[in-house]
Design an enzyme around this catalytic site. Structure first.
Site, mmCIF file in Angstrom:
data_model
loop_
_atom_site.group_PDB
_atom_site.id
_atom_site.type_symbol
_atom_site.label_atom_id
_atom_site.label_comp_id
_atom_site.label_asym_id
_atom_site.label_seq_id
_atom_site.Cartn_x
_atom_site.Cartn_y
_atom_site.Cartn_z
ATOM 1 N N CYS A 1 -25.663 46.919 7.901
ATOM 2 C CA CYS A 1 -25.216 48.290 7.706
ATOM 3 C C CYS A 1 -26.442 49.120 7.359
ATOM 4 C CB CYS A 1 -24.132 48.385 6.638
ATOM 5 S SG CYS A 1 -24.698 47.944 4.986
ATOM 6 N N HIS B 1 -26.959 29.480 35.177
ATOM 7 C CA HIS B 1 -26.563 29.015 33.838
ATOM 8 C C HIS B 1 -25.091 28.616 33.907
ATOM 9 C CE1 HIS B 1 -25.600 29.054 29.560
ATOM 10 N NE2 HIS B 1 -26.895 29.097 29.285
#
Length: 699
Positions: free
Chosen positions: A461, A620
Site C-alpha cells: 500500500c 511453456h
C-alpha cells in the site's frame, strides 16, 4: 483463527487503497475549482470574475465532484481489482455486477410502487426526504452506498479467483477462462440485488441510528475514541477498514441538488460545493495538529534523547520522517521507528491523537482531506476554501507539539526506552538503509524475506510491503530493518515491512525480479540451478533486421486462444513477448519451425527454440507446471539439437499433469519480436498439430 482473519482483513485493507488513491486528484480539482468561484476570493483576485476563468473553475469543480458522486462504483472496481491481484477482468466484472445489482433492485422497487414509475413523480420523490433510495448512474435504486460497491467488488473478486481458469466444453470454448467471469458475476449480482432488497434496509436503518446517536450523544467523546482507535490500528494496517464507514457511509446530508450524501468526507466535499456552513469533518480535522506538529515534535524528542555518537544518524532518520509527516501526513515511517522498540510511546501517541480530534471538535473546526493530514491537504481544504477557523490548527498544533515533546522525553528517560540512537552497543549493527548498491535493495529485501521461493503473495500500500510467506521462520526481521524498514510486523505468515512511500515501487521491482524480468547485476549461477534465470536466457534482444516468411506450424493439437487468455499475468500481460496459446487436447508437442533448440528446462515443461531466421520462441506447457519437477513430461531433444517443423519435442501425460496444475493452457511466445511487431491469430477454434497458417506476425 486470528491469523487467518488478519490475513483476510489485510487483503481487504490494501484493496481499499486503490479507490482511495484516486481521491486526492479529485479533491484537488474540487477544492481549487470551488475556491476560484468563492466570492471572497474573487474580491481579492479580480481576474477570477472573468467568464472564461469561471467556466474553467466550474469544469474543474464538476470534474472533481463526479468522482465523489460515484464512489460506490469506484470502490466496486477498485476492491475487485485489488483482491484479484490487479487483473482488469475482475474490474470489468465488478462494473457489470454493480449495474446488474442496482437494476434488479430498481425493477422490483418500481414494480411494487416503492419508487414512482412516472418520471415526474419520481423526480419529486428524490427531491423529498427519502434517504433510503438514490438515483445512482440514472438508476432509481436502494441506497447501498459505498458498502454496496465493496460487496460487489468482493463478489467479483471471489468469482474471478474461482473461475478465471475454468475450462468449458469445446462448443462453449469461447466463453472459457476469464471471459466466463463477467457472465457468472452478472448472474450472481442479479441474485445479490434481490437479497439486498431484504437485508439492506434494516442494516441501513441500524447504521443511521448508530451514526446519529454517536454524534448527538457526545460528539466530542466520539471524536476522541475515533482518534485513539484509528491510530491503534496503524500497526496492523487495518485502519483503512475502520475509518472507511465514517468517511464514506455514516451520517447524511441533503445537498442543494436534493441528493442524499453519506459519509463525513463526501458530505464535506458536497458542503464545500454548496457553499453552506460546514458541519462535516469531525473525523478528519483531528489529524492535522498531530501529523503536522505533534509527531515532528516527537521526532525531535527522540533525537535529543539519542546517544551523542548516534545523533547524526538519528537526525537523518527522524528529520526525513518528520518532514514526510508534516508535508503529506504519511506517519508510518516515524511511528514505526518507535512502535516495536518502545510500545509504551505508541500507546501515549494514540492517546494524544485522540486528544487532537477532541480539541478540534470542541473548537468546531472542520477541515476535510482526501489523502492525509499534512500541509498539502491543509492548504487545499482549510486555507484555500477559508470556510472554517483553519488558523486554530496552528496554536493547537503548537500546544500539542509541546505535549508530545516533553511527554516523549519523560517516558524515554523514565522507562529507559530503546528508541533510535539509544540501543545497546551490541544492537548497533548496520545503519538502516545501507546496502551495497541502491539497485540491490529489492533483491536484498527478497533475500531477507526468505528468497523468492518463500513468497506466497506480494503486495503493497502507500507505506508498507504486505507479504504472505510460506515459512515465517525464514524471514530476517533485523535485516529488513537494516535495509531501511522502519518497522516489521508479523502475524502468522503475514509480514508487513514499513518502507514508507517507496513501498509500492519496491513491490513492483520485487515482482519484476520474481518474474525473471530484471536480472541481478552480478555473475549468474548455473542454468540448472534456477528456472527463472533460464527464462531470462530465452528473452533475447529484439530483432534488428526484417525476417522473410518462414514455415510455422502448430506445435500442439487443441483449441487456439489469444495470449491474453492465459491465466498467468506474466504471459497474458505479454511481459515476455507477444504470442498465442493453445489448450491441448493431446500431449504431443512438436517443433513449430526449422532451427535449433536453445534451451530445455530441467523440469521439461518448457522449451526455447530459435528459427533459422532468428526468431526465438518459448513453448511453456501449462501453467505452474514447473512445480511438478518434470513428472509427466518426456523430452526428446537436448540443447543445441537441430529440429525440423513437426519434429517431436515433448510428450506429456495429460492425465497425470492436469489434476495438479491450475491450467493446461500453453503459451507459445515470440520473445524477440522487432519493435512494432505483433502476433495475430489467423485460425480459430481447434487446430491440429503441424497445421500451417495459424498465426501471422504483423507490423
Amino acid at each position: 483463527m486470528f491469523k487467518a482473519l488478519f490475513g483476510v482483513l489485510q487483503k481487504i485493507g490494501r484493496a481499499l487503497m486503490l479507490p482511495v488513491a484516486i481521491l486526492p486528484a479529485a479533491g484537488i480539482l474540487l477544492a481549487i475549482g470551488n475556491a476560484m468561484q468563492n466570492k471572497d476570493m474573487i474580491q481579492v483576485l479580480h481576474f477570477l470574475s472573468n467568464d472564461n476563468v469561471q467556466l474553467v473553475a466550474g469544469v474543474m469543480e464538476s470534474a472533481g465532484q463526479i468522482v465523489f458522486d460515484n464512489l460506490p462504483l469506484l470502490f466496486a472496481v477498485g476492491v475487485a481489482i485489488g483482491l484479484a491481484n490487479g487483473d482488469g477482468v475482475a474490474g470489468i466484472a465488478a462494473i457489470i455486477g454493480y449495474l446488474v445489482m442496482n437494476v434488479s433492485m430498481s425493477a422490483v422497487l418500481l414494480a411494487n410502487g416503492t419508487i414512482p414509475s412516472d418520471s415526474v413523480e419520481r423526480a419529486k420523490f428524490f427531491t423529498e426526504n427519502h434517504p433510503a433510495y438514490v438515483n445512482m448512474l440514472g438508476i432509481p435504486t436502494l441506497a447501498t452506498g459505498v458498502f454496496g460497491g465493496i460487496i460487489v467488488g468482493v463478489l467479483a473478486a471471489l468469482l474471478f479467483n474461482r473461475f478465471y481458469t475454468i475450462e468449458l466444453p469445446q462448443y462453449l470454448g469461447f466463453f472459457a477462462g476469464k471471459r466466463f467471469v463477467p457472465i457468472v458475476t452478472s448472474i450472481s449480482a442479479l441474485i445479490l440485488g434481490l437479497i439486498m432488497l431484504v437485508i439492506w434496509p434494516p442494516i441501513q436503518h441500524g447504521l443511521n441510528a448508530f451514526s446519529t446517536g454517536l454524534v448527538e450523544a457526545n460528539p466530542t467523546l466520539a471524536a476522541f475514541i475515533f482518534g485513539v482507535i484509528e491510530r491503534s490500528l496503524i500497526p496492523f494496517g487495518l485502519h483503512h477498514i475502520f475509518y472507511s464507514p465514517f468517511w464514506y457511509e455514516f451520517f447524511s446530508y441533503k445537498s442543494a441538488a436534493g441528493e442524499i450524501i453519506r459519509g463525513d468526507q463526501r458530505i464535506f466535499m458536497a458542503q464545500i460545493k454548496d457553499g453552506v456552513q460546514l458541519t462535516a469533518g469531525t473525523f478528519m480535522t483531528g489529524k492535522y495538529p498531530f501529523m503536522m506538529f505533534g509527531l515532528p515534535a516527537a521526532a525531535l524528542a527522540i533525537y535529543h534523547e539519542a546517544k551523542p555518537q548516534n545523533k547524526k544518524l538519528v537526525a537523518g532518520i527522524m528529520g526525513s520522517a518528520a518532514l514526510t509527516s508534516f508535508l503529506t501526513g504519511i506517519t508510518e515511517p516515524l511511528e514505526f521507528s518507535f512502535l516495536f522498540v518502545a510500545p509504551v510511546l505508541f500507546a501515549i501517541h494514540c492517546l494524544f491523537a485522540g486528544l487532537s480530534f477532541m480539541v478540534m471538535q470542541l473548537l468546531n473546526v472542520k477541515i476535510g482531506m482526501t489523502f492525509s493530514g499534512g500541509l498539502i491537504d491543509y492548504f487545499l481544504f482549510g486555507i484555500l476554501p477559508n470556510r472554517t477557523a483553519w488558523w486554530l490548527v496552528i496554536p493547537v498544533g503548537l500546544g500539542l507539539a509541546v505535549i508530545y515533546y516533553f511527554g516523549f522525553r519523560f517516558a524515554i528517560r523514565k522507562f529507559n526506552l530503546k528508541t533510535p540512537g539509544r540501543e545497546d552497543a551490541a544492537e548497533e549493527t548496520a545503519a538502516p538503509g545501507k546496502t551495497g548498491e541502491a539497485g540491490d535493495l529489492p533483491y536484498e529485501i527478497l533475500q531477507a524475506m526468505g528468497d523468492q521461493e518463500n513468497i506466497k503473495h506480494l503486495d503493497a500500500c502507500i507505506t508498507r510491503l504486505r507479504v504472505t510467506v510460506n515459512d515465517q521462520k525464514k524471514v530476517d526481521k533485523d535485516r529488513l530493518k537494516q535495509l531501511g524498514a522502519s518497522g516489521v510486523l508479523e502475524v502468522g505468515n503475514n509480514i508487513q515491512a514499513i518502507f514508507g512511500p517507496r513501498s509500492d515501487g519496491l513491490k513492483t521491482q520485487m515482482q519484476d525480479i520474481i518474474a525473471g524480468r530484471k536480472p541481478r547485476p552480478e555473475p549468474k549461477t548455473s542454468a540448472q540451478e534456477e528456472v527463472g534465470q533460464q527464462v531470462e536466457e530465452v528473452i533475447a534482444e529484439p530483432l534488428q533486421n526484417e525476417i522473410g516468411e518462414e514455415v510455422f506450424v502448430s506445435p500442439i493439437t487443441g483449441e487456439i486462444h489469444p495470449i491474453t487468455d492465459v491465466p498467468d499475468q506474466v504471459f497474458s500481460g505479454k511481459m515476455m513477448g507477444d504470442g498465442f496459446a493453445i489448450l491441448p487436447s493431446e500431449g504431443i508437442v512438436v517443433s513449430p519451425v526449422r532451427g535449433k533448440i536453445l534451451n530445455v528446462f530441467p523440469t521439461k515443461h518448457a522449451i526455447g527454440l530459435q528459427s533459422d531466421g532468428g526468431r526465438e520462441i518459448l513453448i511453456h506447457f501449462g501453467i505452474d507446471t514447473v512445480s511438478l519437477k518434470g513428472e509427466g513430461f518426456t523430452s526428446f531433444v537436448s540443447e543445441g539439437d537441430r529440429v525440423e517443423p513437426g519434429q517431436k519435442l515433448l510428450e506429456v501425460d495429460l492425465d497425470a499433469v492436469k489434476p495438479n496444475v491450475p491450467s493446461l493452457m500453453t503459451p507459445i511466445v515470440f520473445t524477440n519480436l522487432a519493435e512494432g511487431e505483433t502476433v495475430s491469430i489467423k485460425a480459430s477454434g481447434s487446430v491440429n498439430r503441424e497445421q500451417e497458417d495459424i498465426v501471422k506476425i504483423e507490423k
